[in-house]
Structure formats: C-alpha cells, structure tokens
Design an enzyme around this catalytic site. Structure first.
Site, PDB file in Angstrom:
ATOM      1  N   HIS A 156      14.675  71.140  -1.898  1.00  0.00           N
ATOM      2  CA  HIS A 156      15.120  70.946  -0.519  1.00  0.00           C
ATOM      3  C   HIS A 156      16.310  71.863  -0.219  1.00  0.00           C
ATOM      4  O   HIS A 156      17.244  71.936  -1.020  1.00  0.00           O
ATOM      5  CB  HIS A 156      15.518  69.477  -0.300  1.00  0.00           C
ATOM      6  CG  HIS A 156      15.940  69.226   1.104  1.00  0.00           C
ATOM      7  ND1 HIS A 156      15.046  69.159   2.146  1.00  0.00           N
ATOM      8  CD2 HIS A 156      17.170  69.086   1.651  1.00  0.00           C
ATOM      9  CE1 HIS A 156      15.707  68.974   3.274  1.00  0.00           C
ATOM     10  NE2 HIS A 156      16.999  68.926   3.004  1.00  0.00           N
ATOM     11  N   ASP A 192      12.608  63.076   1.596  1.00  0.00           N
ATOM     12  CA  ASP A 192      13.751  63.702   0.911  1.00  0.00           C
ATOM     13  C   ASP A 192      14.734  62.672   0.358  1.00  0.00           C
ATOM     14  O   ASP A 192      15.948  62.897   0.344  1.00  0.00           O
ATOM     15  CB  ASP A 192      14.494  64.682   1.864  1.00  0.00           C
ATOM     16  CG  ASP A 192      13.577  65.778   2.384  1.00  0.00           C
ATOM     17  OD1 ASP A 192      12.680  66.206   1.635  1.00  0.00           O
ATOM     18  OD2 ASP A 192      13.745  66.208   3.537  1.00  0.00           O
TER      19      ASP A 192
END
Ligand code: GRF
Length: 273
Positions: A156, A192
């Site tokens: 990420h 996430d």
C-alpha cells in the site's frame, strides 16, 4: 553452514504497469529473492504487468472483471458460496441497497472463483497483490487464510492506518504530511486493515509534488516487498495476538535494524534523473 532457504511460489496480481512485479522478477532472477513467481494474473487485459510476465517467461492470465460486471446475474445455486453468509461477513461493499450489493458481491465471487482456480493450479504458497485495484471478498480470503495461515499480501502506498484506499501518495501529499510511507501487510477482510508486516518512510520536501513523492515511495516499495518475501521464505515472521483482536506481526531477523536504516537512508538519496 546455513540451511538453504526454500523458494516460495508466488502468484502476483496486478492491474497496471507492474513495476513492483518487475522488481520482484529482477530480484528473483538475480537470486536476491527466495521465491519463484509461478503466475501473474490481472483483472484487465491491457495491464502492462501481463507483458512483463510474458517477457520473463512467467504464465500470465487475465480474469477480466469487466466481463463479469456486465454478465447475467448468477443464480445463487451456481455460486460456490452462500451469498447471505458472505454478505454478513464482508466489509468492502458499503452499498445500502441490498439487492445491488448482493449482485456486485455475486459477480465478484464468480471472478474470484476463476482467480482461485489459477492460483491453486499453480500451487502458489503466497498471493502478492501488487497494484491490484480490486478489493477481495471473504470468499477469496477464506480460501487462502485458513488454518491460522495468512497467505495474501498487499503493498500500500501510504503509512497505514493513514490514507487507506487507492490514492495513498496523493492523499499523503494533499494532507500536507512531512513524511510519507509505504506499507506491506497481510490482507484481512477490511480495506487496507490487515496486520502490518513492514513499513518504510520518506521525507517530503517543500518543493515536492505528488509525482515526486510517488517516485520516492516506489523506490522503497521495490526494496520492501522482496524483503518481506525473503522473511517469509526464511520463516522469520511470527504473530502476536493482541488483546482487542488485533494481530501484531513480529519479524525476527538479526539484521532488522540495519535493513530499516538502509531503507531510510535510501529515502534521502537524490532521485535519478
Ligand atoms: C504501487 O504504488 C502500489 O503501492 C499500489 O499501486 C501501485 C502499483 O504500481 N498498490 P505498479 O503497478 O507496481 O507499478
């Protein structure tokens, strides 16, 4: 004498340019990453990452999600999972309109069924999401995270839990942060939100713009993802279950501090023109 490290088998999922994939291909070819990429899969046929795979002689596949999105809605009996149960567990589709949400979920499951077939046919140990612009449902996750194993990784472009979502670099910059970062984490059922494995940070200078910080962050991404794979291959990753339900990842590597210092030092190096 140190034991030879067993090479992991990786399936890498991409949606676009695939520069992280390329970094992994290069590391693997140079013997600097204890893994073999056994399949590359994209959700779109035009992903350049597929070309990179083909050029490296890696089996490349497309599971075209847009084809599923416009296909006829599957009847519940044709799905490999109970949709009600899946809907009660999923945290990625926030649509309040239940029939619409269920329809989206059903189509995602069909696409993921294909992904699973490819991944299992290639006997991948781990699945690396590398610029894969799709959220995965608990159906996909459950297939690879069973029996206490966590087998799906994601990179990420922000220092989680700050700036989840698709625009990590832009969001970091727009907030006015003075440091940005990147995160490799295990995938869980949220967006996430899974356990953090590794993070690296870079400074943001007054003259920067989102493209400059992306370039700085990507350079770190190319270091950190292969390092995480090496830790996994060496069995250097453990888990600590914290009160409250979160999982803390523990990395045991005698060179840990040196590695973190080298990432930070690299973040200060001038960009190559
Ligand atoms: C990377 O910044 C990654 O962190 C994010 O998407 C981007 C993918 O870039 N998830 P690439 O396709 O590897 O070049």
């Amino acid at each position: 004498m140190t034991e030879p490290v067993k090479k992991l088998r990786l399936a890498v999922l991409v949606s676009g340019g695939g520069t992280n994939l390329q970094a992994m291909i290069d590391r693997s070819a140079a013997g600097a990453m204890s893994a073999e990429i056994v399949a590359v899969i994209s959700d779109r046929p035009d992903a350049y990452g597929l070309r990179r795979a083909e050029e490296a002689g890696i089996p490349a596949f497309c599971v075209d999600y847009s084809a599923f999105a416009s296909s006829e809605l599957p009847v519940p009996g044709d799905l490999p999972i109970d949709l009600d149960e899946l809907d009660s567990r999923q945290r990625i589709l926030k649509d309040q309109d239940m029939p619409r949400r269920r329809a989206r979920l059903a189509r995602l499951v069909l696409a993921e069924h294909k992904l699973i077939e490819i991944i299992e046919a290639h006997h991948a140990d781990f699945i690396c999401l590398a610029g894969y612009m799709r959220l995965v449902t608990p159906y996909f996750i459950g297939r690879f995270n069973s029996g206490g194993m966590r087998r799906i990784l994601h990179i990420h472009p922000a220092l989680l839990p700050s700036f989840p979502g698709q625009h990590g670099y832009e969001d970091t910059f727009a907030y006015g942060c003075k440091w940005g970062g990147i995160t490799v984490h295990f995938v869980d059922e949220g967006e996430d939100t899974g356990p953090v494995i590794a993070q690296a940070v870079y400074p943001i200078w007054p003259e920067d713009d989102p493209e400059r910080i992306r370039a700085r962050g990507l350079r770190l991404e190319y270091e950190v993802y292969p390092q995480v794979i090496n830790w996994l291959a060496r069995g250097s990753i453990g888990f600590d279950e914290l009160p409250g339900g979160r999982t803390r990842v523990l990395v045991s590597d005698p060179g840990y501090a040196v590695i973190l210092q080298s990432w930070t030092r690299q973040a200060f190096l001038p960009e190559q023109q």
